[in-house]
Design an enzyme around this catalytic site. Sequence first.
Site, short mmCIF file in Angstrom:
data_model
loop_
_atom_site.label_atom_id
_atom_site.label_comp_id
_atom_site.label_asym_id
_atom_site.label_seq_id
_atom_site.Cartn_x
_atom_site.Cartn_y
_atom_site.Cartn_z
N ASP A 112 -17.04 -46.86 -6.25
CA ASP A 112 -17.16 -48.06 -7.08
C ASP A 112 -15.88 -48.16 -7.88
O ASP A 112 -15.61 -47.32 -8.75
CB ASP A 112 -18.39 -47.90 -8.00
CG ASP A 112 -18.53 -49.05 -9.01
OD1 ASP A 112 -17.63 -49.92 -9.08
OD2 ASP A 112 -19.55 -49.07 -9.74
N LYS B 165 -13.73 -57.57 -13.73
CA LYS B 165 -13.01 -56.69 -14.64
C LYS B 165 -11.49 -56.85 -14.48
O LYS B 165 -10.76 -56.81 -15.45
CB LYS B 165 -13.39 -55.22 -14.40
CG LYS B 165 -14.89 -54.95 -14.35
CD LYS B 165 -15.52 -54.84 -15.72
CE LYS B 165 -17.04 -54.90 -15.71
NZ LYS B 165 -17.75 -54.05 -14.78
N TRP C 250 -23.18 -46.54 -14.89
CA TRP C 250 -23.07 -47.26 -13.61
C TRP C 250 -23.27 -46.29 -12.45
O TRP C 250 -23.94 -46.60 -11.47
CB TRP C 250 -21.74 -47.97 -13.49
CG TRP C 250 -21.57 -49.09 -14.48
CD1 TRP C 250 -20.63 -49.18 -15.45
CD2 TRP C 250 -22.38 -50.27 -14.60
NE1 TRP C 250 -20.79 -50.34 -16.16
CE2 TRP C 250 -21.86 -51.03 -15.66
CE3 TRP C 250 -23.49 -50.75 -13.90
CZ2 TRP C 250 -22.42 -52.25 -16.06
CZ3 TRP C 250 -24.05 -51.97 -14.29
CH2 TRP C 250 -23.51 -52.70 -15.36
C1 PLP Z 1 -19.31 -53.70 -14.63
C2 PLP Z 1 -19.53 -52.59 -13.69
C3 PLP Z 1 -20.56 -52.62 -12.73
C4 PLP Z 1 -21.56 -53.75 -12.64
O1 PLP Z 1 -21.02 -54.84 -12.02
P1 PLP Z 1 -21.90 -56.15 -11.75
O2 PLP Z 1 -20.93 -56.98 -10.95
O3 PLP Z 1 -22.25 -56.73 -13.08
O4 PLP Z 1 -23.10 -55.77 -10.97
C5 PLP Z 1 -20.66 -51.56 -11.85
N1 PLP Z 1 -19.81 -50.53 -11.91
C6 PLP Z 1 -18.82 -50.46 -12.81
C7 PLP Z 1 -17.91 -49.27 -12.83
C8 PLP Z 1 -18.65 -51.49 -13.73
O5 PLP Z 1 -17.67 -51.42 -14.65
#
Ligand code: PLP
Length: 355
Positions: free
Chosen positions: A166, A190, A99
């Site tokens: 993020d 999540k 990511w």
């Molecule tokens: C799941 C995840 C993403 C992607 O998220 P989307 O909403 O599917 O674009 C980005 N960064 C991390 C750390 C993730 O766990």
Amino acid sequence: MKKHNFYAGPSILPEYTIKNTADAVLNFAGTGLSVMEVSHRGKEFVAVMDEAQALFKELLNIPDNYEVLFLGGGASTQFCMVPYNLMKKKAAYLNTGAWAAKAQKEAGFFGEVVEVASSKDANYNYIPKGYEIPADADYFHITTNNTIYGTEIKEDLDVNVPLVADMSSDIFSRPIDVSKYAVIYGGAQKNLAPAGVTFVIVKKDILGQTGRAIPTMLDYRTHADKGSMFNTPPVLPVFAALQTLKWLKEQGGIAAMQKKNEEKAAVLYDEIDRNKLFKGTARKEDRSLMNICFVMNEEYAELEKEFLDFATERGMIGIKGHRSVGGFRASTYNALPLESVKALVETMQEFEKKH
Ligand SMILES: *Cc1c(COP(=O)(O)O)cnc(C)c1O
């Protein structure tokens, strides 16, 4: 049989969230209509949006000079919105996983990207430390929890440039000092809500400095000025997010959550370290409290499939590791009860006795 939901995302939500959302799908706020079929500008939904933003700020203790946005597009859209809105010439990135690397790639469309450090050579099993961030970088981007590899930056870094994080998979898992960040973002699926809503916490005075024209929908100021109601927000996921926020408050807030998360993770990591069949994949000091990755010890490698079947028969759902790590991954998000972790540990012990 009781199912124990260890999926990495979308993932387990509090029963409170699911039940209240199901009720509102049938009859929202006494309107006799579904939350899916009323105007987002009606007073009932406006109240939901307002309360969700207020509670989000309250739980994370967000200072007044920050805005909380609820957008569409997933965390992946933030990979480009961050540089679009913040990058003048140069940005620094810490490459701690797939990511993080995807975020870094998008920044390349807007200017010079400096990768300050990477753990890619070790299949991202640790968090690099002791790197230098160029003082002229417009921001430094980190991924606090690396969902796939089970590593986590568990403290708020002190850095010399604006910090962007993020936090898709560890938001609300521990108290954070928001004042140390310029932007925090994540997909909600999540640890907060169903897929479809993306949260962004943005420090207002960092915006509007790039001199770049930004398309309306990708400009944070559009959404900040309109309270996330410039266009139709993801109504149902925002409603569900509010339920989780209420649940978090009722649980005693984020500090109480952190305690529970530490306890759950300790129970599982202790078993991984003790059990002769298994070993953890992430370096110990960087182990995530949210995604716990482990594999069979070499001598027992051929038992991997058998353990997966054994665990599935006992109600363990979603423990197959990501294909890039293999083995197993148990995600222990806020809504996962300690009881589920104990059930997994018992399963591992039973399996050990068999071999
Ligand atoms: C799941 C995840 C993403 C992607 O998220 P989307 O909403 O599917 O674009 C980005 N960064 C991390 C750390 C993730 O766990």
